[in-house]
Design a protein around this motif. Structure first.
Motif, short mmCIF file in Angstrom:
data_model
loop_
_atom_site.label_atom_id
_atom_site.label_comp_id
_atom_site.label_asym_id
_atom_site.label_seq_id
_atom_site.Cartn_x
_atom_site.Cartn_y
_atom_site.Cartn_z
N GLY A 126 0.81 -1.21 0.00
CA GLY A 126 0.00 0.00 0.00
C GLY A 126 0.85 1.27 0.00
N GLU A 271 5.34 4.05 -1.53
CA GLU A 271 4.73 2.74 -1.28
C GLU A 271 5.66 1.86 -0.46
N ASN A 308 -3.02 3.21 2.26
CA ASN A 308 -4.15 2.90 1.39
C ASN A 308 -3.67 2.09 0.20
N LEU A 309 -4.61 1.63 -0.60
CA LEU A 309 -4.28 0.79 -1.76
C LEU A 309 -4.32 1.55 -3.08
N ILE A 316 -0.90 -5.73 -6.10
CA ILE A 316 -1.23 -5.60 -4.68
C ILE A 316 -1.08 -6.95 -4.00
N THR A 321 -4.64 -6.87 0.64
CA THR A 321 -6.04 -6.67 0.23
C THR A 321 -6.98 -7.18 1.30
N TYR A 324 -6.88 -4.78 4.38
CA TYR A 324 -7.63 -3.52 4.21
C TYR A 324 -9.14 -3.75 4.27
#
Length: 451
Positions: A126, A271, A308-309, A316, A321, A324
């Motif tokens: 992320g 990132e 955040n993504l 990802i 995933t 989140y």
């Protein structure tokens, strides 16, 4: 395939003749159990989440390096040791992560620096921050980057995200390496003095490759200006990975009103990149740390904006995933890291082991009964052959006596076999069948004598 089966049967027949079929089957069964237990032990010891990590950060005093130190302190609370590997910045970090020869697990990488680097074995946990580009210069106010044409520009050293973005921005304004603009890539020992003493005309800086103290010195030194990206919106349209940020008037120093007006800046995001071999438990733990380090409000971000993504250049992480969407897995949410790791290892081993061993345990009595039957069946085969010889045709006295001798031998051999009490019915059933054949022969012998 047929030849292979025939070859296997020959081998089996030889082994069975030497050692006995039941013993071979029992040994094969025990070997299978040993293999299952060995696999379980291997999974137990190899499914453990590592307690060490290596991060490639940035230069001494840089934002990347300071954040790495924060990560190190938080991970230490969970019993995970983080080793910090210094670097020249984002590109250097990315190259280290992509090179299998370098012992590193994670690193900070700003967006827009992938280039020709192979990132198929890397994944993003992320975006964790913005990394604003700041240009400091002396002299008259400038409104366009194109106004720096023909001047001496320190754009950051090779391996840094600063240099990569600076070259991209200059290219968008028609300024290319090798032209009349002098692009300096050597790190300056004292950029403030270099600007004031007219050794350079401008310097491009970002937090991945210079210290926070240097940025503060540049901001607060009279005679040195901060470039205002008046075309910030235009840059974010043309270069997709950039974001527009606003540095409010007086936000650095209210007493001295620094800056003297709102400044537009542009920034790539940063990132948290990991190799695809990162253990899922460590992925959850790192995102917990990222929330603690980057999740609060700051000069450019709102509370909870990071991590955040919102990433475009890397695949990802599936574990990220899941994190989140639903947070940590229940074990790591409810237990300390070391305990959750231990419980998880037990589950990884125990569940598959039970799926294998429960049917195996249920089959064990049947296999054991089959083993006992294998020791009885050869006697039945011999008895059937004797019965066939005895009643298939008319017998003379000598032949009948010969068959009676074979029956006695068969019964003598049978009496030497050790049979568990639970299988006595099979033993006595066979003895009864032998007596049946003997009685019938005796009856025929008496009948022949009376005729």
């Amino acid at each position: 395939m047929i030849e292979l089966k025939a070859h296997f049967k020959k081998i089996w027949a030889k082994l069975a003749a030497i050692y006995g079929g039941s013993i071979i089957l029992f040994l094969a069964w025990m070997l299978g159990i040993f293999a299952i237990v060995s696999l379980a032990l291997f999974l137990f010891f190899n499914s453990a989440a590592p307690t060490t990590l290596t991060i490639t950060s940035g230069e001494e005093g840089s934002i990347f390096q300071k954040n790495a130190l924060k990560y190190k302190a938080i991970l230490a609370r969970e019993g995970v040791k983080l080793t910090i590997l210094p670097s020249n910045g984002s590109i250097d970090n990315l190259n280290k992560l992509a090179d299998k020869r370098v012992k590193v697990d994670i690193g900070f990488v700003q967006s827009g620096v992938v280039g020709n680097v192979k990132v198929d074995k890397l994944m993003s946990l992320g975006s964790v921050a913005y990394q604003p580009m700041m240009i400091f210069y002396r002299g008259e106010s400038k409104s366009l980057i194109a106004d720096f044409a023909g001047e001496r520009l320190n754009i950051g050293e090779p391996g840094s995200g600063t240099r990569s973005l600076a070259l991209n921005l200059l290219k968008e304004n028609g300024i290319l390496p090798g032209g009349r603009t002098q692009l300096i890539e050597k790190p300056s020992l004292n950029p403030v003095e270099d600007l004031l003493q007219n050794k350079i005309d401008a310097i491009f800086v970002m937090g991945d490759s210079v210290s926070l103290q240097l940025i503060k010195d540049l901001v607060k030194t009279p005679g040195i200006n901060i470039f205002n990206f008046n075309q910030a919106d235009g840059y974010t349209r043309r270069i997709k990975y950039l974001h527009k940020l606003v540095l409010p008037e007086g936000s650095i120093d209210l007493g001295k009103n620094i800056p003297v007006n709102d400044l537009n800046l542009i920034a790539p995001s940063v990132e948290l990149i990991a190799r695809d071999t990162l253990h899922p438990a460590l992925s959850d733990l790192l995102l917990d740390v990222a929330n603690e380090v980057h999740g609060s409000a700051s000069l450019f971000v709102k509370s909870g904006e990071f991590p955040n993504l919102n990433t475009q250049e890397y695949r990802i992480s599936p574990d990220a995933t899941r994190y989140y969407k639903s947070g940590k897995s229940f074990l790591y949410r409810d237990f300390p890291f070391w305990m959750a790791s231990f419980i998880n290892r037990i589950l990884v081993v125990l569940v598959p082991l039970l799926l294998i061993l429960i049917p195996a345990v249920k089959l064990a009595p049947s296999i054991y009964r089959w083993k006992i039957q294998l020791s009885i069946y050869p006697f039945y085969k011999a008895l059937l052959e004797l019965e066939k010889d005895a009643f298939g045709s008319t017998l003379d006295v000598n032949k009948r006596q010969e068959i009676m001798s074979h029956l006695d031998e068969l019964e003598a051999k049978l009496s030497k076999i050790k049979i568990p009490a639970a299988f006595a019915d099979m033993f006595y059933g066979l003895r009864g069948h032998i007596n049946f054949v003997r009685t019938r022969l005796l009856a025929e012998q008496i009948s022949d004598a009376t005729e």
